[in-house]
Scaffold this motif. Structure first.
Motif, PDB file in Angstrom:
ATOM      1  N   PRO A  46       0.823  -1.216   0.000  1.00  0.00           N
ATOM      2  CA  PRO A  46       0.000   0.000   0.000  1.00  0.00           C
ATOM      3  C   PRO A  46       0.852   1.259   0.000  1.00  0.00           C
ATOM      4  O   PRO A  46       2.059   1.217   0.248  1.00  0.00           O
ATOM      5  N   GLU A  47       0.195   2.388  -0.237  1.00  0.00           N
ATOM      6  CA  GLU A  47       0.918   3.654  -0.307  1.00  0.00           C
ATOM      7  C   GLU A  47       1.500   4.056   1.032  1.00  0.00           C
ATOM      8  O   GLU A  47       2.594   4.640   1.085  1.00  0.00           O
ATOM      9  N   ASN A  48       0.797   3.744   2.122  1.00  0.00           N
ATOM     10  CA  ASN A  48       1.322   4.129   3.431  1.00  0.00           C
ATOM     11  C   ASN A  48       2.609   3.388   3.768  1.00  0.00           C
ATOM     12  O   ASN A  48       3.470   3.897   4.494  1.00  0.00           O
ATOM     13  N   ARG A  49       2.805   2.179   3.201  1.00  0.00           N
ATOM     14  CA  ARG A  49       4.052   1.465   3.420  1.00  0.00           C
ATOM     15  C   ARG A  49       5.221   2.186   2.737  1.00  0.00           C
ATOM     16  O   ARG A  49       6.319   2.280   3.294  1.00  0.00           O
ATOM     17  N   VAL A  50       4.995   2.699   1.533  1.00  0.00           N
ATOM     18  CA  VAL A  50       6.031   3.454   0.836  1.00  0.00           C
ATOM     19  C   VAL A  50       6.372   4.717   1.612  1.00  0.00           C
ATOM     20  O   VAL A  50       7.554   5.096   1.722  1.00  0.00           O
ATOM     21  N   LEU A  51       5.372   5.377   2.162  1.00  0.00           N
ATOM     22  CA  LEU A  51       5.627   6.573   2.968  1.00  0.00           C
ATOM     23  C   LEU A  51       6.416   6.237   4.225  1.00  0.00           C
ATOM     24  O   LEU A  51       7.248   7.035   4.681  1.00  0.00           O
ATOM     25  N   GLU A  52       6.192   5.060   4.790  1.00  0.00           N
ATOM     26  CA  GLU A  52       6.987   4.627   5.933  1.00  0.00           C
ATOM     27  C   GLU A  52       8.445   4.421   5.524  1.00  0.00           C
ATOM     28  O   GLU A  52       9.368   4.750   6.285  1.00  0.00           O
ATOM     29  N   TRP A  53       8.665   3.888   4.334  1.00  0.00           N
ATOM     30  CA  TRP A  53      10.032   3.721   3.847  1.00  0.00           C
ATOM     31  C   TRP A  53      10.719   5.070   3.667  1.00  0.00           C
ATOM     32  O   TRP A  53      11.905   5.213   3.960  1.00  0.00           O
ATOM     33  N   VAL A  54       9.961   6.053   3.197  1.00  0.00           N
ATOM     34  CA  VAL A  54      10.522   7.396   3.033  1.00  0.00           C
ATOM     35  C   VAL A  54      10.929   7.960   4.391  1.00  0.00           C
ATOM     36  O   VAL A  54      12.010   8.556   4.537  1.00  0.00           O
ATOM     37  N   ARG A  55      10.088   7.765   5.392  1.00  0.00           N
ATOM     38  CA  ARG A  55      10.429   8.240   6.734  1.00  0.00           C
ATOM     39  C   ARG A  55      11.647   7.498   7.295  1.00  0.00           C
ATOM     40  O   ARG A  55      12.480   8.085   7.987  1.00  0.00           O
ATOM     41  N   ASP A  56      11.748   6.214   6.994  1.00  0.00           N
ATOM     42  CA  ASP A  56      12.910   5.445   7.453  1.00  0.00           C
ATOM     43  C   ASP A  56      14.197   5.960   6.805  1.00  0.00           C
ATOM     44  O   ASP A  56      15.247   6.020   7.463  1.00  0.00           O
ATOM     45  N   VAL A  57      14.114   6.310   5.525  1.00  0.00           N
ATOM     46  CA  VAL A  57      15.295   6.839   4.837  1.00  0.00           C
ATOM     47  C   VAL A  57      15.710   8.174   5.441  1.00  0.00           C
ATOM     48  O   VAL A  57      16.904   8.433   5.661  1.00  0.00           O
ATOM     49  N   ARG A  58      14.753   9.038   5.720  1.00  0.00           N
ATOM     50  CA  ARG A  58      15.072  10.325   6.324  1.00  0.00           C
ATOM     51  C   ARG A  58      15.626  10.138   7.736  1.00  0.00           C
ATOM     52  O   ARG A  58      16.516  10.870   8.158  1.00  0.00           O
ATOM     53  N   LEU A  59      15.103   9.132   8.458  1.00  0.00           N
ATOM     54  CA  LEU A  59      15.639   8.844   9.793  1.00  0.00           C
ATOM     55  C   LEU A  59      17.063   8.325   9.694  1.00  0.00           C
ATOM     56  O   LEU A  59      17.930   8.675  10.510  1.00  0.00           O
ATOM     57  N   TRP A  60      17.331   7.497   8.688  1.00  0.00           N
ATOM     58  CA  TRP A  60      18.694   7.002   8.475  1.00  0.00           C
ATOM     59  C   TRP A  60      19.645   8.146   8.149  1.00  0.00           C
ATOM     60  O   TRP A  60      20.797   8.151   8.584  1.00  0.00           O
ATOM     61  N   ALA A  61      19.160   9.126   7.393  1.00  0.00           N
ATOM     62  CA  ALA A  61      20.019  10.246   7.003  1.00  0.00           C
ATOM     63  C   ALA A  61      20.324  11.171   8.173  1.00  0.00           C
ATOM     64  O   ALA A  61      21.394  11.792   8.219  1.00  0.00           O
ATOM     65  N   THR A  62      19.410  11.273   9.112  1.00  0.00           N
ATOM     66  CA  THR A  62      19.603  12.190  10.246  1.00  0.00           C
ATOM     67  C   THR A  62      20.265  11.517  11.438  1.00  0.00           C
ATOM     68  O   THR A  62      20.680  12.208  12.378  1.00  0.00           O
ATOM     69  N   ASP A  63      20.369  10.184  11.442  1.00  0.00           N
ATOM     70  CA  ASP A  63      20.933   9.462  12.580  1.00  0.00           C
ATOM     71  C   ASP A  63      22.431   9.313  12.392  1.00  0.00           C
ATOM     72  O   ASP A  63      22.892   8.630  11.478  1.00  0.00           O
ATOM     73  N   ASP A  64      23.204   9.937  13.261  1.00  0.00           N
ATOM     74  CA  ASP A  64      24.668   9.848  13.232  1.00  0.00           C
ATOM     75  C   ASP A  64      25.223   9.063  14.407  1.00  0.00           C
ATOM     76  O   ASP A  64      26.435   9.028  14.619  1.00  0.00           O
ATOM     77  N   SER A  65      24.341   8.443  15.174  1.00  0.00           N
ATOM     78  CA  SER A  65      24.806   7.733  16.373  1.00  0.00           C
ATOM     79  C   SER A  65      25.357   6.362  16.061  1.00  0.00           C
ATOM     80  O   SER A  65      25.889   5.693  16.935  1.00  0.00           O
ATOM     81  N   ILE A  66      25.245   5.915  14.810  1.00  0.00           N
ATOM     82  CA  ILE A  66      25.657   4.562  14.475  1.00  0.00           C
ATOM     83  C   ILE A  66      27.158   4.370  14.661  1.00  0.00           C
ATOM     84  O   ILE A  66      27.632   3.288  14.974  1.00  0.00           O
ATOM     85  N   HIS A  67      27.914   5.445  14.491  1.00  0.00           N
ATOM     86  CA  HIS A  67      29.368   5.329  14.587  1.00  0.00           C
ATOM     87  C   HIS A  67      29.840   5.244  16.036  1.00  0.00           C
ATOM     88  O   HIS A  67      30.955   4.801  16.294  1.00  0.00           O
ATOM     89  N   THR A  68      29.010   5.674  16.964  1.00  0.00           N
ATOM     90  CA  THR A  68      29.427   5.675  18.361  1.00  0.00           C
ATOM     91  C   THR A  68      28.785   4.550  19.166  1.00  0.00           C
ATOM     92  O   THR A  68      29.387   4.029  20.100  1.00  0.00           O
ATOM     93  N   SER A  69      27.544   4.127  18.836  1.00  0.00           N
ATOM     94  CA  SER A  69      26.832   3.147  19.633  1.00  0.00           C
ATOM     95  C   SER A  69      27.055   1.724  19.163  1.00  0.00           C
ATOM     96  O   SER A  69      26.922   0.791  19.930  1.00  0.00           O
ATOM     97  N   CYS A  70      27.383   1.521  17.900  1.00  0.00           N
ATOM     98  CA  CYS A  70      27.528   0.186  17.352  1.00  0.00           C
ATOM     99  C   CYS A  70      28.995  -0.221  17.344  1.00  0.00           C
ATOM    100  O   CYS A  70      29.909   0.591  17.524  1.00  0.00           O
ATOM    101  N   SER A  71      29.187  -1.507  17.114  1.00  0.00           N
ATOM    102  CA  SER A  71      30.543  -2.020  17.027  1.00  0.00           C
ATOM    103  C   SER A  71      31.197  -1.560  15.745  1.00  0.00           C
ATOM    104  O   SER A  71      30.558  -1.032  14.845  1.00  0.00           O
TER     105      SER A  71
END
Length: 243
Positions: free
Chosen positions: A180-205
């Motif tokens: 459905p269309e709302n699933r695609v919009l969720e993917w768009v939000r996930d991509v924007r969240l991935w772009a704004t999240d910089d904690s991966i370099h400090t919290s992950c191995s």
């Protein structure tokens, strides 16, 4: 050298002479003057990702400039292509309400027009060299106002067509993926969240950080590949039409 502010229709609003080169104080002054004279909700610049942190720091030390933070910044379309993938996703103006079809290159058009004065003003006196660009700027605004009905109608038609094409692409994508269309919009939000999240370099191995770094570079390479293919196909079509 001059720093100018124009509206999305290309009409010159504010301008100043630069004496120290490209510094953030010049666009800050123009933004303050523009915000006081108009009710602008967003502004576009090719250095939005660098200028916004500077504006936040200035607003802390100068609270009277805090109202400038209410204006939403975004990158121009052409300059965003030269930035990183995350930067383009975060600072793109496409999802911004009311600015989705703004190219952001209107200042470059204005500068290209005023650059014609450079061949003559360098032989003039200082006063005449300042008056000549002013006369050209007045003529530019007059020409834009006379042809305003044509530019507005043309832009309206292009916006309607782009909206129809975007809706059609979204429907085709949903039918192709079977979601459905709302699933695609969720993917768009996930991509924007991935772009704004910089904690991966400090919290992950280190292994996970390396994996995410490789994925980020892979996305950048594929995006550049698509842009090159599209540009090559466009040039081929133009050359074919000319021949």
């Amino acid at each position: 050298m001059k720093r100018v502010f124009v509206c999305r229709l290309g009409i010159l609003l504010k301008a100043l002479n630069m004496f120290r080169g490209e510094i953030f104080a010049y666009p800050l002054f123009l933004q303050k003057e523009l915000h006081a004279a108009t009710n602008a909700h967003f502004y576009c610049t090719d250095i939005a990702c660098r200028y916004w942190p500077y504006l936040e720091k200035v607003a802390i030390s100068m609270p009277e400039l805090g109202s400038l933070l209410q204006m939403s910044p975004f990158l121009s379309v052409m300059h965003a292509k030269a930035h990183s993938t995350k930067c383009e996703i975060v600072w793109s103006g496409r999802p911004l309400d009311g600015a989705g079809t703004t190219a952001g290159e209107e200042v470059e058009m204005m500068n290209s027009y005023l650059s014609r004065c450079a061949l003559t003003t360098k032989y003039m006196t200082k006063s005449a060299g300042n008056d000549m660009p002013t006369v050209h700027a007045i003529g530019w605004n007059l020409w834009k106002q006379i042809s305003l009905h044509l530019s507005l109608s043309s832009r309206y038609i292009k916006t309607v067509r782009r909206t129809e094409m975007a809706n059609k692409k979204l429907e085709d994508l949903c039918s192709e993926l079977g979601c459905p269309e709302n699933r695609v919009l969720e993917w768009v939000r996930d991509v924007r969240l991935w772009a704004t999240d910089d904690s991966i370099h400090t919290s992950c191995s280190s292994q996970h950080a390396l994996q995410h770094s490789i994925e980020r570079f892979l996305v950048c390479i594929r995006k550049k590949q698509v842009c090159i293919i599209t540009l090559t196909a466009t040039r081929f079509i133009i050359c074919g039409e000319r021949n």
